[in-house]
Design an enzyme around this catalytic site. Structure first.
Site, PDB file in Angstrom:
ATOM      1  N   GLY A  31      -4.375  15.325  -2.474  1.00 49.30           N
ATOM      2  CA  GLY A  31      -3.692  14.038  -2.495  1.00 49.30           C
ATOM      3  C   GLY A  31      -2.651  13.924  -1.396  1.00 49.30           C
TER       4      GLY A  31
ATOM      5  CB  VAL B 112       2.428  14.302  -3.141  1.00 48.64           C
ATOM      6  CG1 VAL B 112       3.554  15.299  -3.393  1.00 48.64           C
ATOM      7  CG2 VAL B 112       2.964  12.878  -3.237  1.00 48.64           C
TER       8      VAL B 112
ATOM      9  NE  ARG C 285     -12.690  12.559  -6.074  1.00 47.43           N
ATOM     10  CZ  ARG C 285     -12.062  11.423  -6.289  1.00 47.43           C
ATOM     11  NH1 ARG C 285     -12.761  10.310  -6.519  1.00 47.43           N
ATOM     12  NH2 ARG C 285     -10.749  11.369  -6.317  1.00 47.43           N
ATOM     13  CB  SER C 286     -10.552  17.735  -4.369  1.00 47.29           C
ATOM     14  OG  SER C 286      -9.875  18.339  -5.457  1.00 47.29           O
TER      15      SER C 286
ATOM     16  NE  ARG D 214       9.453  12.060 -12.397  1.00 48.26           N
ATOM     17  CZ  ARG D 214       8.796  11.144 -11.709  1.00 48.26           C
ATOM     18  NH1 ARG D 214       8.803   9.878 -12.118  1.00 48.26           N
ATOM     19  NH2 ARG D 214       8.153  11.475 -10.617  1.00 48.26           N
TER      20      ARG D 214
ATOM     21  CB  CYS E  91       9.895   8.396  -4.589  1.00 49.54           C
ATOM     22  SG  CYS E  91       9.033   6.928  -5.218  1.00 49.54           S
TER      23      CYS E  91
ATOM     24  CD  GLN F 102       9.722   1.447  -5.321  1.00 55.64           C
ATOM     25  OE1 GLN F 102      10.490   1.012  -6.167  1.00 55.64           O
ATOM     26  NE2 GLN F 102       8.737   2.274  -5.636  1.00 55.64           N
TER      27      GLN F 102
ATOM     28  CB  SER G 210       3.515   6.347   0.932  1.00 61.77           C
ATOM     29  OG  SER G 210       4.886   6.000   0.811  1.00 61.77           O
ATOM     30  N   GLY G 211       3.891   5.063  -2.076  1.00 61.34           N
ATOM     31  CA  GLY G 211       4.260   5.321  -3.461  1.00 61.34           C
ATOM     32  C   GLY G 211       3.088   5.222  -4.415  1.00 61.34           C
TER      33      GLY G 211
ATOM     34  CG  HIS H  84      10.038   4.143  -1.311  1.00 62.16           C
ATOM     35  ND1 HIS H  84       8.825   3.701  -0.848  1.00 62.16           N
ATOM     36  CD2 HIS H  84       9.792   4.705  -2.536  1.00 62.16           C
ATOM     37  CE1 HIS H  84       7.878   3.981  -1.746  1.00 62.16           C
ATOM     38  NE2 HIS H  84       8.448   4.589  -2.767  1.00 62.16           N
TER      39      HIS H  84
END
Length: 369
Positions: free
Chosen positions: A44, A46, A71-72, A132, A162, A189, A192-193, A275
């Site tokens: 991905g 990130v 898949r990856s 979190r 982020c 933002q 990419s977020g 951002h």
């Protein structure tokens, strides 16, 4: 036993030679020890940024493992001259011997595989929203609350959202001057977020529009090219989005300030990967723009760019791929005598995700107890 460096004198202003105790050698050895590191979600946006940041930061790695979906699996990436094949993430003993696992494969994957990743002692630094707000999981931004990283009963550390990361890095030096009571923030933002697919979709939309075609809209609720979308994540019962409520709750937890009120409006803008945020704060005692500039100049992880007369202020075009949070447009809030307003920009994939996670690990190595 004490050891000193022989043949070194203190002439010409040289600093005195440090006498090394045995515990000093133990600490140095611990800090310089190479680590076995894993990246979950390596394919991905990130995950790819983790590879770049770990190399840029010269992170002490003895072995790097890459994991991904079925898949990856089988994809290869080069890290420090060595080709590494992505393994499929499974419930097995692949994480045995791993010191630190950086995970960025979504909240569902993090929850499902947390026990598998941590059961042999690995510290899991998770980039998703899965843990979190759990009381027994620290939520860490090293410049603000790095010590929290050592309180890990579940061997899990959460990487904040982020937009929250960028904001609290800038709030910390101001809160040290006078307690912050309220924060109003409007975020701008980047694509990419929403991941690499979203970035590709934005680029494709501009291309399709230029060719007179109907733009492809899959990742966002509406066309993002030439547009702004005041909607990030799902709406909650109070009509704030989940993204906006993350900023409310996470700021309080990271800063250890349960009384701070945060009201956010989060907007998706047609920018690729940095951002921006417009922030208004109210403090117990007034903070002058001069005090704020001085605090930002001294703050870790902050770069001050604030010269309106020369049209110098942070912009995503120039902040993309940079490590710090950039702050400018500092001024008194005309609507609040105890208010201050400023503008900040940070690279969402770097400081907003991969870099902050790596900095957590670096903080733990540096301050190992």
């Amino acid at each position: 036993m004490k050891i000193c460096l022989a043949g070194v004198n203190n002439q010409m202003g040289q600093k005195p030679v440090k006498i090394l105790e045995p515990q000093d050698f133990i600490q140095y050895e611990q800090r310089l020890r190479l680590m076995k590191v894993a990246i979950v979600g390596a394919s991905g946006a990130v995950g790819q940024e983790f590879l770049r940041v770990l190399d840029e930061q010269n992170f002490p790695i003895s072995e790097l493992l890459l994991f991904g979906s079925k898949r990856s699996a089988g994809t290869t990436y080069t890290f420090r001259g060595k080709e590494i094949t992505v393994k499929e993430l499974q419930h097995n003993d692949d994480f045995k011997g791993v010191d630190i696992a950086f995970t960025s494969a979504g909240a569902g994957t993090s929850k499902e595989f947390a026990e598998t990743i941590t059961k042999h002692g690995a510290i899991m630094i998770d980039n998703s929203s899965a843990f979190r707000m759990d009381e027994d999981v620290p939520l860490v931004v090293p410049e603000v609350n790095g010590e929290d990283a050592f309180n890990t009963p579940r061997n899990i550390i959460a990487n904040p959202n982020c937009t929250t990361i960028q904001m609290v890095v800038a709030l910390k030096p101001l809160n040290d001057i006078s307690k912050i009571k309220r924060v109003h923030v409007a975020t701008y933002q980047a694509a990419s977020g929403a991941g690499a697919v979203a970035m590709d979709e934005l680029v494709e939309q501009y291309k399709e529009i230029a060719e007179g075609k109907e733009p492809t809209v899959n990742k966002f609720a509406y066309q993002l090219a030439y547009n702004l979308i005041p909607h990030i994540d799902v709406f909650q019962d109070n009509d704030y989005t989940k993204e906006e409520m993350k900023m409310f709750h996470e700021t309080r937890k990271i800063m250890h300030e349960p009384e701070i009120s945060v009201s956010a409006t989060c907007v998706r803008v047609p920018v690729l990967r940095a951002h921006s945020e417009a922030i208004w704060i109210e403090t117990e005692q007034p903070i002058t723009p001069e005090q704020a500039r001085e605090a930002f100049n001294k703050a870790e992880g902050v770069v001050l760019v604030d010269n309106p007369a020369e049209k110098e202020y942070p912009m995503p075009l120039f902040v993309a791929n940079q490590d710090p949070v950039y702050v400018g447009r500092i001024r008194k809030d005309l609507a609040n005598e105890n208010g201050l307003t400023f503008w900040l920009v940070g690279d969402q994939i770097k400081k907003g995700a991969a870099l902050n996670a790596v900095q957590i690990a670096q903080y733990m190595i540096k301050h190992k107890k």
